[in-house]
Design a protein around this motif. Structure first.
Motif, PDB file in Angstrom:
ATOM      1  N   GLN A 183       2.109   6.431  10.744  1.00 21.34           N
ATOM      2  CA  GLN A 183       2.256   7.186   8.986  1.00 21.34           C
ATOM      3  C   GLN A 183       0.969   8.355   9.535  1.00 21.34           C
ATOM      4  OE1 GLN A 183       0.818   5.051   5.324  1.00 21.34           O
ATOM      5  NE2 GLN A 183       1.990   3.132   6.950  1.00 21.34           N
ATOM      6  N   LYS A 184       0.621   9.813   8.453  1.00 29.06           N
ATOM      7  CA  LYS A 184      -0.300   9.881   8.065  1.00 29.06           C
ATOM      8  C   LYS A 184      -1.077  10.209   7.471  1.00 29.06           C
ATOM      9  CE  LYS A 184       0.790  14.311  11.046  1.00 29.06           C
ATOM     10  NZ  LYS A 184       1.711  15.733  10.612  1.00 29.06           N
ATOM     11  N   GLY A 185      -0.185   9.323   5.613  1.00 27.04           N
ATOM     12  CA  GLY A 185      -1.283   9.059   5.302  1.00 27.04           C
ATOM     13  C   GLY A 185      -0.822   9.117   3.956  1.00 27.04           C
ATOM     14  N   THR A 186      -0.164  10.695   3.876  1.00 26.65           N
ATOM     15  CA  THR A 186       0.345  11.025   1.971  1.00 26.65           C
ATOM     16  C   THR A 186       1.735   9.996   1.360  1.00 26.65           C
ATOM     17  OG1 THR A 186       2.527  11.985   3.143  1.00 26.65           O
ATOM     18  CG2 THR A 186       1.318  13.334   2.480  1.00 26.65           C
ATOM     19  N   HIS A 217      -0.034  19.905  -5.577  1.00 26.47           N
ATOM     20  CA  HIS A 217       0.136  19.522  -4.482  1.00 26.47           C
ATOM     21  C   HIS A 217      -0.098  17.549  -4.974  1.00 26.47           C
ATOM     22  CE1 HIS A 217      -2.849  21.977  -2.088  1.00 26.47           C
ATOM     23  NE2 HIS A 217      -1.483  21.389  -1.624  1.00 26.47           N
ATOM     24  N   PHE A 218       0.322  17.516  -6.330  1.00 28.02           N
ATOM     25  CA  PHE A 218       0.093  15.643  -6.063  1.00 28.02           C
ATOM     26  C   PHE A 218       1.495  16.335  -6.412  1.00 28.02           C
ATOM     27  CE2 PHE A 218       2.194  12.467  -8.873  1.00 28.02           C
ATOM     28  CZ  PHE A 218       1.104  12.153  -9.154  1.00 28.02           C
ATOM     29  N   VAL A 219       2.551  16.839  -6.819  1.00 22.29           N
ATOM     30  CA  VAL A 219       4.362  16.771  -6.780  1.00 22.29           C
ATOM     31  C   VAL A 219       4.430  17.010  -5.121  1.00 22.29           C
ATOM     32  CG1 VAL A 219       6.618  18.847  -6.841  1.00 22.29           C
ATOM     33  CG2 VAL A 219       4.619  17.457  -8.863  1.00 22.29           C
ATOM     34  N   LYS A 220       3.685  17.968  -4.341  1.00 24.56           N
ATOM     35  CA  LYS A 220       4.275  17.152  -3.022  1.00 24.56           C
ATOM     36  C   LYS A 220       3.892  16.205  -2.328  1.00 24.56           C
ATOM     37  CE  LYS A 220       4.941  18.657   1.331  1.00 24.56           C
ATOM     38  NZ  LYS A 220       3.687  17.849   2.114  1.00 24.56           N
ATOM     39  N   MET A 221       2.795  15.846  -2.909  1.00 28.48           N
ATOM     40  CA  MET A 221       2.169  14.324  -2.246  1.00 28.48           C
ATOM     41  C   MET A 221       3.613  13.346  -2.742  1.00 28.48           C
ATOM     42  SD  MET A 221      -0.834  12.120  -3.775  1.00 28.48           S
ATOM     43  CE  MET A 221       0.081  11.366  -5.132  1.00 28.48           C
ATOM     44  N   VAL A 222       3.920  13.094  -4.463  1.00 26.91           N
ATOM     45  CA  VAL A 222       5.253  11.973  -4.381  1.00 26.91           C
ATOM     46  C   VAL A 222       6.319  12.740  -3.407  1.00 26.91           C
ATOM     47  CG1 VAL A 222       7.100  11.365  -6.586  1.00 26.91           C
ATOM     48  CG2 VAL A 222       4.138  11.928  -6.226  1.00 26.91           C
ATOM     49  N   HIS A 223       6.785  14.017  -3.518  1.00 29.41           N
ATOM     50  CA  HIS A 223       7.680  14.420  -2.799  1.00 29.41           C
ATOM     51  C   HIS A 223       7.598  13.084  -0.884  1.00 29.41           C
ATOM     52  CE1 HIS A 223       9.438  16.592   1.211  1.00 29.41           C
ATOM     53  NE2 HIS A 223      10.768  17.025   0.278  1.00 29.41           N
ATOM     54  N   ASN A 224       6.472  13.223  -0.793  1.00 27.22           N
ATOM     55  CA  ASN A 224       6.630  12.683   1.243  1.00 27.22           C
ATOM     56  C   ASN A 224       5.867  11.022   0.515  1.00 27.22           C
ATOM     57  OD1 ASN A 224       5.678  15.379   1.512  1.00 27.22           O
ATOM     58  ND2 ASN A 224       4.366  14.434   3.301  1.00 27.22           N
ATOM     59  N   GLY A 225       6.104  10.798  -0.393  1.00 25.94           N
ATOM     60  CA  GLY A 225       6.483   9.125  -1.024  1.00 25.94           C
ATOM     61  C   GLY A 225       7.631   9.021  -0.885  1.00 25.94           C
ATOM     62  N   ALA A 260       5.793   1.641  -2.136  1.00 26.40           N
ATOM     63  CA  ALA A 260       5.112   1.001  -2.058  1.00 26.40           C
ATOM     64  C   ALA A 260       6.078   0.244  -0.384  1.00 26.40           C
ATOM     65  CB  ALA A 260       4.812   0.384  -2.668  1.00 26.40           C
ATOM     66  N   GLU A 261       7.630  -0.124  -0.611  1.00 27.80           N
ATOM     67  CA  GLU A 261       7.778  -0.995   0.566  1.00 27.80           C
ATOM     68  C   GLU A 261       8.220   0.034   1.980  1.00 27.80           C
ATOM     69  OE1 GLU A 261       7.837  -4.427   0.654  1.00 27.80           O
ATOM     70  OE2 GLU A 261       7.831  -5.105  -1.802  1.00 27.80           O
ATOM     71  N   ALA A 262       8.626   1.140   1.767  1.00 29.51           N
ATOM     72  CA  ALA A 262       8.368   1.489   2.672  1.00 29.51           C
ATOM     73  C   ALA A 262       6.720   1.889   3.396  1.00 29.51           C
ATOM     74  CB  ALA A 262       9.094   3.203   2.165  1.00 29.51           C
ATOM     75  N   THR A 263       6.044   1.905   2.819  1.00 27.45           N
ATOM     76  CA  THR A 263       4.830   1.980   3.108  1.00 27.45           C
ATOM     77  C   THR A 263       3.994   1.103   4.073  1.00 27.45           C
ATOM     78  OG1 THR A 263       3.928   4.023   1.821  1.00 27.45           O
ATOM     79  CG2 THR A 263       2.999   3.392   2.848  1.00 27.45           C
ATOM     80  N   PHE A 264       4.397  -0.349   3.080  1.00 32.62           N
ATOM     81  CA  PHE A 264       4.173  -1.502   4.085  1.00 32.62           C
ATOM     82  C   PHE A 264       4.598  -2.024   5.338  1.00 32.62           C
ATOM     83  CE2 PHE A 264       1.613  -2.290  -0.837  1.00 32.62           C
ATOM     84  CZ  PHE A 264       0.194  -2.132   0.059  1.00 32.62           C
TER      85      PHE A 264
END
Ligand code: NBP
Length: 476
Positions: free
Chosen positions: A259-262, A179-187, A281-285
């Protein structure tokens, strides 16, 4: 008991995953909290393979061959815990519980520990590719014990996407690694999308081109190094016309990204680990900025621009500059994401093979792309590579695009066009390659006001200067 695998949770994702198992010849036990979804799956797709529907959890578990393999595909969070609690008393030693939802990895670590104490295997599994991927072949990132992968792995590999005959599924690592790797994939997906959006904006404002014309540029880019699912769908989206108004579809969409949060989880974890994932981070912000309506209202038409319009004389050269800037920025975002995986892997003792992650992202998932092959090759050349950018291929690829990248970022700044991911990626590139950074001054300031000490370039040890005294240096 005759089913080889079971799926509980039959909303869009679980239903399609169950169909995918069945289409690959597995006998699939199916269950959902409310029986209606189970019935409709059997009515609408029952002829695609061998399904064993159950109304109760007890019957569902009883229909599975041992060791049982139960895939949970429900809403992430409390629902997953509720299903696990219901399953636990029904399972026996050695059974395998797979959570294929979008769990936050600390939850997966907690659940894995709890189930291990009960003699069960818990496999937190990233699944990417959305509804269509679940049916036709997703990218699958399973964590948990290696032992569980021996019997579960072949089934997951069978239903995963394939690229050149290789499954887009491999054992990731213990505990929450999947699930960690999936999270970074989404990031990384966030960063990729933001970079594409910035490229689109620059082309639009630099060329004065229509969405459809820019769509054609993306279609052209999709034949080269940038070839990827996201570039491909960008070309399609930009050429799409709104049926109601006849306008370009993208021009009638409200410019506030949700965004859903990942992405947020990825950035929070980057901060926890101290890994600069500036692209993500820039993409999320940037999404957050777009949704900051009161701030935008207050600033629109009020804050001066003092900018000069982008003057593009050679259109082809400008398009090529933007393409190279996009590619270089993308390499930075991926390099940072792989650093984050390495840092978490070291922290948790997961031993994640980064080259293998790039390999299983080549198909099925949203960030599938031609250049992931290059990342796999880089980590094959050096398993311990400290920085993806430092691999010979990427050093050259980014280096060749550097003049274009600098031109684009400078032009964007002069013209007042926000390009946060392009420009921060370039700043990261220049920072990480710097011979010497102004961090020295920051350490000096910290020692001045907080006696935080510093190290010297010319000898070992930790020092403090008596700033409020006679300014002599003391060994700390
Ligand atoms: P949803 O996330 O919409 O969840 C609906 C399912 O959860 C239904 O089966 C529902 O049962 C069940 N459920 C809920 Br809600 N609360 C429950 C509870 N307390 N006990 C038992 N079951 C409960 O489904 P989805 O959109 O198919 O997504 C499933 C998972 O896959 C999620 O974790 C999601 O984040 C992830 N996902 C991934 C992707 C991707 O691209 N990888 C895309 C979409 C979703 P009911 O029918 O009885 O209400």
């Amino acid at each position: 008991a005759r089913a080889q695998i079971g799926v509980t949770g039959l909303a869009v994702m679980g239903r399609n995953l169950a169909r995918n198992f069945a289409r690959h010849g597995y006998t699939v036990a199916v269950h959902n909290r409310s029986y209606g979804k189970t019935q409709s799956l059997i009515e609408e797709a029952g002829d695609e393979g061998d399904f064993v529907p159950s109304e109760s959890m007890a019957d569902f578990v009883a229909s599975l061959e041992r060791p049982r393999k139960v895939v949970i595909m429900v809403k992430a969070g409390a629902a997953t815990d509720a299903v696990i609690d219901e399953l636990l008393p029904l399972l026996e030693d050695g059974d395998i519980v797979v959570d294929a939802g979008n769990a936050h990895f600390p939850d997966t670590i907690r659940r894995e520990e709890a189930l291990r104490e009960r003699g069960l295997h818990f496999v937190g599994t990233g699944v990417s590719g959305g509804e269509e991927g679940a049916l036709l072949g997703p990218s699958i990132m399973p964590g948990g014990t290696r032992e569980s992968y021996e019997s579960l792995g072949p089934i997951l590999e069978a239903i995963s996407a394939k690229v050149d005959g290789t499954p887009c599924c491999t054992y990731v690592g213990p505990g929450g690694a999947g699930h960690f790797v999936k999270m970074v994939h989404n990031g990384i997906e966030y960063a990729d999308m933001q970079l594409i959006a910035e490229a689109y904006d620059l082309l639009k404002r630099g060329l004065g081109a229509t969405a459809a014309e820019i769509g054609q540029i993306f279609a052209e880019w999709n034949t080269g190094d940038l070839e990827s699912f996201l570039i491909e769908i960008t070309a399609d989206v930009l050429q799409h016309v709104d049926a109601e108004t006849g306008s370009a579809f993208v021009d009638i969409v409200l410019d506030q990204a949700e965004q859903k949060g990942t992405g947020r989880w990825t950035v929070q974890n980057g901060l926890d680990l101290g890994v600069p994932i500036t692209g993500i981070a820039e993409a999320t912000f940037a999404r957050a900025l777009s949704g900051g309506v009161p701030q935008r209202e207050a600033a629109r038409g009020t804050l001066p621009a003092h900018a000069t319009d982008l003057q593009v004389t050679d259109r082809a050269a400008f398009i090529e500059d933007v393409r190279q800037a996009l590619y270089a920025s993308k390499v930075v975002a991926y390099s940072q994401g792989f650093d984050q995986i390495a840092a978490a892997s070291a922290e948790h003792g997961w031993d994640v093979d980064r080259g293998a992650m790039a390999r299983i992202w080549r198909g099925g998932c949203i960030i599938r792309a031609r250049f992931l092959n290059r990342i796999t090759e880089a980590y094959e050349r050096d398993q311990q590579l400290p920085l993806l950018l430092a691999d010979e291929y990427f050093t050259d690829a980014v280096g060749n695009g550097l003049p274009a990248w600098r031109r684009v970022v400078a032009q964007a700044a002069a013209a007042g066009i926000p390009a946060p991911a392009f420009s921060s990626s370039l700043a990261y590139y220049d920072g990480v390659r710097a011979d010497r950074l102004p961090a020295a001054l920051i350490q000096a300031q910290r020692d001045f006001f907080g006696a935080h000490t510093y190290r010297r370039t010319d000898r070992e040890g930790t020092f403090h200067t008596l700033w409020s005294g006679d300014r002599t240096e003391q060994e700390a």
